[in-house]
Design a protein around this motif. Structure first.
Motif, PDB file in Angstrom:
ATOM      1  N   SER A   1       0.812  -1.219   0.000  1.00  0.00           N
ATOM      2  CA  SER A   1       0.000   0.000   0.000  1.00  0.00           C
ATOM      3  C   SER A   1       0.848   1.274   0.000  1.00  0.00           C
ATOM      4  O   SER A   1       0.352   2.350   0.343  1.00  0.00           O
TER       5      SER A   1
ATOM      6  N   ILE B   1       2.817   4.698  -0.734  1.00  0.00           N
ATOM      7  CA  ILE B   1       2.412   5.937  -1.399  1.00  0.00           C
ATOM      8  C   ILE B   1       3.672   6.628  -1.899  1.00  0.00           C
ATOM      9  O   ILE B   1       4.688   6.662  -1.204  1.00  0.00           O
TER      10      ILE B   1
ATOM     11  N   SER C   1      -1.068   6.219  -5.148  1.00  0.00           N
ATOM     12  CA  SER C   1      -1.447   5.390  -4.004  1.00  0.00           C
ATOM     13  C   SER C   1      -2.300   4.240  -4.504  1.00  0.00           C
ATOM     14  O   SER C   1      -2.725   4.217  -5.659  1.00  0.00           O
ATOM     15  N   GLY C   2      -2.539   3.295  -3.640  1.00  0.00           N
ATOM     16  CA  GLY C   2      -3.349   2.146  -4.007  1.00  0.00           C
ATOM     17  C   GLY C   2      -2.495   0.933  -4.315  1.00  0.00           C
ATOM     18  O   GLY C   2      -1.263   1.002  -4.288  1.00  0.00           O
ATOM     19  N   PRO C   3      -3.130  -0.171  -4.629  1.00  0.00           N
ATOM     20  CA  PRO C   3      -2.404  -1.433  -4.801  1.00  0.00           C
ATOM     21  C   PRO C   3      -1.413  -1.437  -5.967  1.00  0.00           C
ATOM     22  O   PRO C   3      -0.450  -2.183  -5.957  1.00  0.00           O
TER      23      PRO C   3
ATOM     24  N   THR D   1       5.860   5.241   2.735  1.00  0.00           N
ATOM     25  CA  THR D   1       5.730   6.398   1.840  1.00  0.00           C
ATOM     26  C   THR D   1       7.113   6.835   1.388  1.00  0.00           C
ATOM     27  O   THR D   1       8.101   6.670   2.110  1.00  0.00           O
TER      28      THR D   1
END
Length: 157
Positions: free
Chosen positions: A59, A61, A72-74, A151
């Motif tokens: 996950s 970012i 972002s996201g899978p 992140t």
């Protein structure tokens, strides 16, 4: 942008607290934190996507200087690289090399860490030499399989 009273108070208090209360001396930080960041940067430089993906949470970012600026996201990592490839093609960027300095700032508590690494990016844009320097900030999360990047954000100097 408007700030509420509580936001201004929080920012004011944060500005008054000496940085040394937040920063951990680098020799006291879990060496696995630095190893995760170093491994991610080494994998990115060498193009080893399998090693790179192993350093990031699914996950994760990404924030960078090219559109759409936030992923972002899978499928964030794949989308981030696709956007980077488009930017490199549109700007005719070639021969990119990245050198990094020692982390400027590391702060870790229990299962979370924040690491800031200075980078110098050299390339050719439309055939002309180009140099950009900045900071790559990482947040990491400690998982059952070790530290993983949550992140990654780039900011130019």
């Amino acid at each position: 942008m408007q700030f509420g009273r509580r936001s201004v108070l929080t920012l004011g208090v944060a500005a008054l607290v000496p940085e040394r209360l937040f920063a951990s001396p680098l020799d006291e930080v879990d060496p696995a934190i630095r190893a995760t960041v170093d491994s991610a940067l080494d994998a990115a430089q060498s193009g080893n996507l399998e090693q790179l993906r192993a350093q990031y949470l699914p996950s994760a970012i990404f924030i960078d200087e090219f559109a759409p600026f936030h992923w972002s996201g899978p499928d964030a990592m794949s989308a981030y690289f696709a956007s980077a490839a488009r930017m490199y093609q549109e700007t005719r960027t070639t021969d990119t090399t990245v050198s990094r300095g020692a982390p400027r700032y590391v702060y870790a508590v229990e299962r979370d860490a924040y690491v800031v690494v200075p980078l110098v990016v050299r390339s050719r844009i439309a055939g002309r030499p180009h140099t950009a320097s900045g900071l790559l900030a990482f947040t990491l999360r400690k998982t059952d399989s070790g530290w993983k990047v949550a992140t990654q954000a780039w900011a130019k100097d």
